[in-house]
Design an enzyme around this catalytic site. Sequence first.
Site, short mmCIF file in Angstrom:
data_model
loop_
_atom_site.label_atom_id
_atom_site.label_comp_id
_atom_site.label_asym_id
_atom_site.label_seq_id
_atom_site.Cartn_x
_atom_site.Cartn_y
_atom_site.Cartn_z
N ALA A 125 0.79 -1.27 0.01
CA ALA A 125 -0.25 0.14 -0.13
C ALA A 125 0.67 1.22 0.03
CB ALA A 125 -1.06 0.68 1.33
N SER A 126 1.01 2.54 0.87
CA SER A 126 1.55 3.26 0.91
C SER A 126 2.51 3.85 1.54
CB SER A 126 0.56 4.41 1.73
OG SER A 126 -0.73 4.88 1.18
N ILE A 127 3.29 2.85 1.64
CA ILE A 127 4.79 2.44 1.47
C ILE A 127 6.01 2.95 0.48
CG2 ILE A 127 6.77 0.98 3.05
CD1 ILE A 127 4.78 -0.54 4.74
N SER A 128 4.28 2.41 -0.74
CA SER A 128 5.08 2.18 -1.93
C SER A 128 5.34 3.94 -1.96
CB SER A 128 4.17 2.36 -2.55
OG SER A 128 3.08 1.01 -2.75
N LYS A 129 4.90 4.90 -1.16
CA LYS A 129 5.21 6.19 -1.90
C LYS A 129 6.90 7.19 -0.89
CE LYS A 129 0.74 8.36 -1.06
NZ LYS A 129 -0.19 6.73 -0.47
#
Length: 518
Positions: A125-129
């Site tokens: 999820a937002s760890i992709s950021k």
Amino acid sequence: MNRLARALRRAAALGRAGRLPGGGGAGTRPWGWGLALGLALGVQAPAGCEVDARPEAAPPPAPGDFGGAVERSRDLLRRVKDEAGIPGILVGVSVDGKEIWSEGLGYADVENRVICKPETIMRIASISKCLTMMAVAKLWEEGKLDLDAPVQKYVPEFPEKIYEGEKVVITTRLLVSHLSGIRHYEKDITKVKEEKEKANRAFKLTKPNQEKELKEKEAKGIEKTNSVKAKKEHEDEVKSRNSKPGRRDKEFEQEEYYLKEKFESVIESLKIFKNDPLFFKPGSQFLYSTYGFTLLSAVVERVSGQKFTDYMLKMFRDLDMLSTVLDDNEAMIYNRARCYVYNKKGRLVNAPYVDNSYKWAGGGFLSSVGDLLKFGNALLYSYQIGRFKNTNGKLLPGYLKPDTVAMMWTPVPKTEVSWDRDGKYAMAWAVVEKKQQYGFCRQQRHYASHTGGAVGASSVLLILPEELDSQVTDNGLVAPPRGVIVTIICNMQSVSLNSTALKIAREFDKEKWMQYVD
């Protein structure tokens, strides 16, 4: 020489152990570093300097030395898993650059009874950021990207914006800190403003100097300060663990979470939001926006001269993150877990089909806990390498420069963090700064983290750097990275994992220093 090395390590540990919890400023013991080193070498302390006699320090801790921390952390993780009804959960912990513990609990695939293991791959999820920010930082270091230039310099397909009749500028720097004004999944600006105002009111009501306002609003039926504060604290801790039957996070009610269209390029995916009005003037306030990172991926693509996905996969190879890939539904990805949700009847079901090609940069990658630990250690090494004396030239440079990571981990004004009330948002990371207000009271350690929530998945990556002493960094006997890194991923949405990761990090940090002293 070996004995001297052990002595220096023991001296450092004694120095740390001698620090008081804040009773009088620095709070060091009167005998200081020199005496600690003398004691470690076996020199007899002069009369009047009474300290406990301790055996020589052991070599740096091996994985097997953290059994107590592992057991306590595993018990905590099982409690979280049971409370939230999570099918499968993964955890990874590294200490000073060494992977100490990685384990899977429960099922990666409930239907086929496939158990979770450390190699299991899930949506991060937002760890992709954070991964995307690494690419942005690298391009900036190479002089290819100007963080303060209008995004149209790189992506002319994104239209110039007008806010309240005034031409405004969106920059890469604003995108990475969610200050651009670009919307998130909610399209209705009125609802977004109402939610922000409600949150601001609740925050103000917790302040003791708002008693008059509180009394006026109590007459209208608004909750009392204590109830608002208690409710907020409870929600921060267990809100998203509530993947209980029939319960879903409000955010997952947004239709755009469930897009099924496959986008062939990041430029094409801009059509979802590029013509929508800004929710506020860029730079004026914070609004978490995954679409801001979709625009950021277009910037990376143009600056690098490669497809965004190709550039990221090359970076993953450089970082030795060989299990980190695109969340592509068609590809055969070994060890990929299924994703789950609870339906309205409270039954566990497979998560709806979604295509995340519209948000690779903000929430479109899969990974393992082992790869996320590698990523965290690469960042921590880069952050700390400048502090260590490199007399023999044995220390290689970091993937990024120390000042670059320091910039990434510097809190940005006007930002906020939904998953950690102690933190502020920086550049694609939430950062908590070291702080202590009162003697012998709560100490706030410096750490960086990011959580993630996707359809059928939740995640967290937390980096707790060691507080380095110059005596340790200058002796050449220890090397970066120094600190604890924790990552947790699960195949259930709306699970809050940040506080759990922080508790686990503290367990391992505490046991590490107990080993040095004992």
